[in-house]
Design an enzyme around this catalytic site. Structure first.
Site, short mmCIF file in Angstrom:
data_model
loop_
_atom_site.label_atom_id
_atom_site.label_comp_id
_atom_site.label_asym_id
_atom_site.label_seq_id
_atom_site.Cartn_x
_atom_site.Cartn_y
_atom_site.Cartn_z
N ASP A 71 0.82 -1.20 0.00
CA ASP A 71 0.00 0.00 0.00
C ASP A 71 0.86 1.26 0.00
O ASP A 71 0.53 2.25 -0.63
CB ASP A 71 -0.93 0.02 1.21
CG ASP A 71 -2.05 -1.00 1.06
OD1 ASP A 71 -2.11 -1.65 -0.01
OD2 ASP A 71 -2.85 -1.15 2.00
N SER B 226 -29.98 13.84 9.71
CA SER B 226 -30.51 15.19 9.55
C SER B 226 -30.57 15.82 10.94
O SER B 226 -30.16 15.20 11.92
CB SER B 226 -31.87 15.16 8.88
OG SER B 226 -32.71 14.31 9.61
N GLU C 150 -22.64 27.24 14.12
CA GLU C 150 -22.22 27.43 12.73
C GLU C 150 -23.41 27.84 11.89
O GLU C 150 -24.51 27.33 12.08
CB GLU C 150 -21.71 26.09 12.14
CG GLU C 150 -20.55 25.48 12.88
CD GLU C 150 -20.30 24.02 12.44
OE1 GLU C 150 -20.97 23.55 11.51
OE2 GLU C 150 -19.44 23.39 13.06
N TYR D 265 -17.85 20.58 7.58
CA TYR D 265 -18.32 20.83 8.94
C TYR D 265 -18.56 19.58 9.78
O TYR D 265 -18.98 19.67 10.92
CB TYR D 265 -19.58 21.68 8.93
CG TYR D 265 -20.71 21.13 8.07
CD1 TYR D 265 -21.29 19.91 8.35
CD2 TYR D 265 -21.20 21.87 7.00
CE1 TYR D 265 -22.32 19.40 7.57
CE2 TYR D 265 -22.23 21.38 6.20
CZ TYR D 265 -22.78 20.14 6.50
OH TYR D 265 -23.80 19.65 5.73
N CYS E 116 -55.89 35.09 -24.55
CA CYS E 116 -56.63 34.81 -25.79
C CYS E 116 -58.11 35.18 -25.70
O CYS E 116 -58.81 35.14 -26.71
CB CYS E 116 -56.49 33.35 -26.17
SG CYS E 116 -57.44 32.25 -25.10
S1 IVH Z 1 -24.17 19.11 10.69
C1 IVH Z 1 -25.16 15.08 12.22
N1 IVH Z 1 -23.55 21.58 10.05
O1 IVH Z 1 -28.33 20.81 7.32
C2 IVH Z 1 -25.08 16.48 11.79
N2 IVH Z 1 -25.28 20.49 8.83
O2 IVH Z 1 -30.76 19.63 8.55
C3 IVH Z 1 -25.01 16.62 10.34
N3 IVH Z 1 -26.23 21.84 7.03
O3 IVH Z 1 -28.12 17.56 6.01
C4 IVH Z 1 -25.19 17.96 9.87
N4 IVH Z 1 -24.96 23.60 7.33
O4 IVH Z 1 -27.07 19.47 4.67
C5 IVH Z 1 -24.35 20.53 9.78
N5 IVH Z 1 -22.88 23.72 9.57
C6 IVH Z 1 -23.66 22.68 9.30
C7 IVH Z 1 -24.62 22.69 8.27
C8 IVH Z 1 -25.42 21.57 8.07
C9 IVH Z 1 -25.93 23.06 6.60
C10 IVH Z 1 -27.28 20.98 6.43
C11 IVH Z 1 -26.82 19.61 6.05
C12 IVH Z 1 -27.73 18.67 6.79
C13 IVH Z 1 -28.87 19.52 7.12
C14 IVH Z 1 -29.56 19.03 8.36
#
Ligand code: IVH
Length: 693
Positions: A40, A89, A123, A234, A418
């Site tokens: 590798d 999510s 964030e 992130y 029309c």
């Molecule tokens: S963290 C387990 N950080 O928001 C945590 N998500 O509603 C995973 N998103 O699917 C997400 N900015 O597409 C995280 N600073 C951020 C984010 C972020 C945008 C979106 C991301 C996620 C969705 C969740």
């Protein structure tokens, strides 16, 4: 080894060629023969050297079969990628109380008292698409979309077109690490892209998120390469070793590896601090270069994150604090009624331009007639407008305590384009123009439908050519297509002299139009594009009425008997019957139909009668039939068409209502199901005997 920076272009080309050859051989041995030729380390070193050379000499990368798949031909579809760590999510919070509750829950779960230190990282929540980026030995190897969280799509080739994507992690990196982040488009890039789209005659995107999604999910990475996508990292997926003890530390490592990390992110020691951050961002939101729809709070301590784990599909250690929809107050100057392709009348509010969260809004949708009544808005009112996620703003309602417009709004009952009647069937919210074939707003779309594959099927008349012929004034209604050759003969500037036409292709087009001037009744009915009349219904109508004359006569009588006869046909209900009768009730539709038939006749064509079904004549009339397995004397579509022509109904799955299951070779579960339910099973030969050979 000579440092890459000191290589001459010639030396680079030679070494690049050798490396590519070697790596391809090693790849084959490794994946194909399952017998690695090198360790590798040796392999990784070669890969790294290759990447370095390709970075320094991009012209080599462009031709490299190994590197960036940029420039590769479109794939059949995206490959599937199973996420080794699910992509979650986030739970939502809308008010400060929800955030306080989140903090309290985390503390309860961990057994922390109200005074124990619990830090968060806040964030901005970018409105884009999440992506999983896999790195092995510090090298980028794969990108996958979130998909359903468990399985996403392989968009590696597309990610390679992003300038923000580190191909290699700078410095020390775990053997395996998956980085997660957001692919997004800046507001400025979005506006510029939409301007280009419109210039090229393509549909603009509704918002930066859609534009980013549309750009990333391109099968041809060359298209993605032309789209301005950005990336913020992130979060983390699979990792062979923990990269940091805190999320804040992880963000620092991300930056050191070469990722863009949102510089606005902030470490907060308490709920009060995260809320302060939220309010500050809410007020800066309009001037940020990209769309954000809230703030994400994450428990900073990774060990605590691990203990908290997840519930259903979101982590317990993070929450998204959403921003309220952006609103503003302005004057409703007038209401315009727009006519869509299907004739739907949509009210659009024209407003005194107002800044709504950084975007100047001059128009907003009022959805439909009932919404205007429900909101009670009048022309001259001061109204609240809002942008919620999507770029198309909405009128929320009348701003309380403001002077009112003089009178209630009455929705017109004629088409503004029309002049035909605009009707609203009972129980529906949409009012529609009945101008059908002649309403300009609908005409182009209808023409496209008319010549499409399952209708007249005219080769050489794609969307672009219809558009062109429309713009040049050649074609306004269906008949014009069949008059095209004749009209062109008398024109000063001939079609063949326009860019992209030419003598040969023009002659070919005329030929295919002539060839299609004869058409079966069923296709003809479908081609008219009458609302709710799809292929299946058109077939039933054709078979029921047999000839164009008989069909027209029944439709044009508009009588109760005509309606009753229609609804006696399988699958035609009162709503469909009404759409048909409405279509024929309009003079201009009848005139357009006459003109079409005349133009077809002038080319020696016409509408051929359909085989009428006499229900008593065939043994299978009215029977429900299922075909399964491979037939030997005909294809499945052919068998289906034949059965239908004899009055049978061909269905996809076996139930107690099925009359016959026709079983070909290698039949699977359907045959077994038929046996179980006691449905008659026929071999192909038995079937042929039944239907007469
Ligand atoms: S963290 C387990 N950080 O928001 C945590 N998500 O509603 C995973 N998103 O699917 C997400 N900015 O597409 C995280 N600073 C951020 C984010 C972020 C945008 C979106 C991301 C996620 C969705 C969740």
């Amino acid at each position: 080894m000579i440092p890459v920076a000191s290589l001459t272009p010639f030396e680079a080309r030679i070494e690049h060629g050798e490396l590519v050859e070697r790596i391809i051989r090693w790849d084959r041995a490794y994946h194909g023969a399952d017998a690695p030729e090198v360790t590798d380390d040796v392999y990784d070193a070669a890969r790294r050297r290759l990447a370095e050379i390709e970075t320094a000499f991009p012209e080599l990368a462009a031709k490299s079969p190994l590197a960036a798949k940029v420039g590769a031909a479109p794939a059949e579809g995206f490959g599937k990628v199973a996420h080794r760590v699910p992509m979650l999510s986030l739970d939502n919070a809308f008010a400060p109380e929800d955030v306080a509750e989140f903090d309290a829950k985390v503390r309860r779960f961990l057994g922390l008292g109200p005074d124990a230190v619990l830090a968060f990282v806040a964030e901005p929540k970018i409105d884009g698409l999440s992506i999983n980026l896999r790195y092995e030995g510090g090298e980028f190897v794969q990108a996958a979309t979130r998909g359903d969280g468990a399985e996403g799509e392989d968009v590696t080739a597309n990610l390679l077109t992003l300038a923000d994507l580190p191909r290699r992690l700078a410095g020390e990196a775990p053997a395996v690490i998956e980085i997660r982040g957001e692919v997004y488009m800046t507001k400025a890039d979005f506006l510029a892209l939409n301007a280009r789209q419109e210039e090229a005659g393509d549909k603009p995107f509704a918002n930066p998120r859609n534009a980013a999604a549309g750009s990333l999910r391109q099968l041809d990475p060359r298209v993605t390469a032309g789209r301005p996508l950005s990336l913020f990292a992130y979060a983390m997926g699979e990792a062979s070793e923990p990269p940091a003890a805190s999320h804040w530390g992880f963000l620092e490592r991300l930056a050191a590896w070469g990722f863009k990390v949102n510089p606005l992110s902030r470490r907060c020691a308490s709920v009060d601090e995260v809320l302060e951050f939220h309010d500050e961002m809410a007020s800066r939101r309009a001037v940020l270069p990209y769309d954000i729809d809230g703030i994400v709070y994450k428990v900073d301590d990774i060990e605590l994150q691990r203990r908290l784990g997840m519930v259903s599909r979101s982590p317990r250690w993070a929450i998204a604090h959403k921003f309220p929809a952006e609103q503003a107050v302005t004057l409703l100057e007038r209401i315009e009624i727009q006519v869509g392709r299907t004739g739907a009348l949509t009210p659009v509010a024209h407003l005194t331009p107002v800044n709504v969260g950084g975007v100047v809004v001059a128009r907003a949708t009022l959805h439909n007639e009932d919404e205007i009544t429900r909101k009670g808005v009048r022309v001259g009112d001061t109204v609240i407008v809002q942008r919620a996620g999507d770029v198309i703003p909405q009128v929320v309602g009348v701003a309380p305590g403001t002077p009112r417009g003089p009178e209630d709004y009455t929705f017109r009952d004629t088409c503004p384009v029309c002049g035909a009647h605009a009707v609203r069937p009972e129980g529906e919210v949409i009012r529609r123009c009945t101008g059908g074939l002649t309403c300009e707003a609908q005409a182009k779309e209808r023409l496209r439908h008319l010549v499409s594959r399952n209708a007249f099927d005219i080769e050489g008349l794609g969307d672009k050519n219809i558009e062109f012929l429309w713009d040049k004034g050649y074609v306004r209604q269906p008949a014009d297509i069949f008059r095209l050759e004749e009209v062109d003969r008398d024109r000063l500037q001939k079609l063949e002299n326009f860019d992209g036409w030419g003598r040969r292709s023009t002659a070919k087009l005329f030929e295919s139009i002539r060839a299609r001037a004869t058409i079966g009744l069923e296709r003809f009915i479908y081609a008219l594009g009458i609302r709710q009349i799809g292929e299946a219904t058109a077939k039933r109508l054709g078979r029921h009425y047999g000839t164009l004359e008989q069909w027209r006569e029944a439709m044009q009588s508009g009588s109760d008997e005509a309606s009753a006869e229609l609804t006696s046909i399988e699958d035609i209900g009162p709503a469909v019957a009404k759409d048909l009768l409405d279509f024929f009730a309009e003079d201009h539709n009848r005139a357009a139909l006459d003109a079409l038939v005349a133009a077809m006749a002038a080319l020696g064509g016409g509408v051929e009668a359909a085989k009428r079904i006499d229900a008593s004549a065939s043994a299978i009339a009215g029977k429900a039939v299922v075909f399964t397995g491979t037939l030997t004397t005909m294809t499945r579509p052919e068998a289906k068409a034949r059965a239908e022509a004899l009055g049978a109904k061909v269905v996809g799955s076996v139930s107690k209502k099925t009359d016959y299951v026709v079983v070909g070779a290698d039949a699977g579960s359907k045959a077994a199901e038929a046996e179980r339910l006691g449905v008659a099973i026929l071999s192909e030969q038995e079937w042929l005997a039944l239907v007469g050979g």
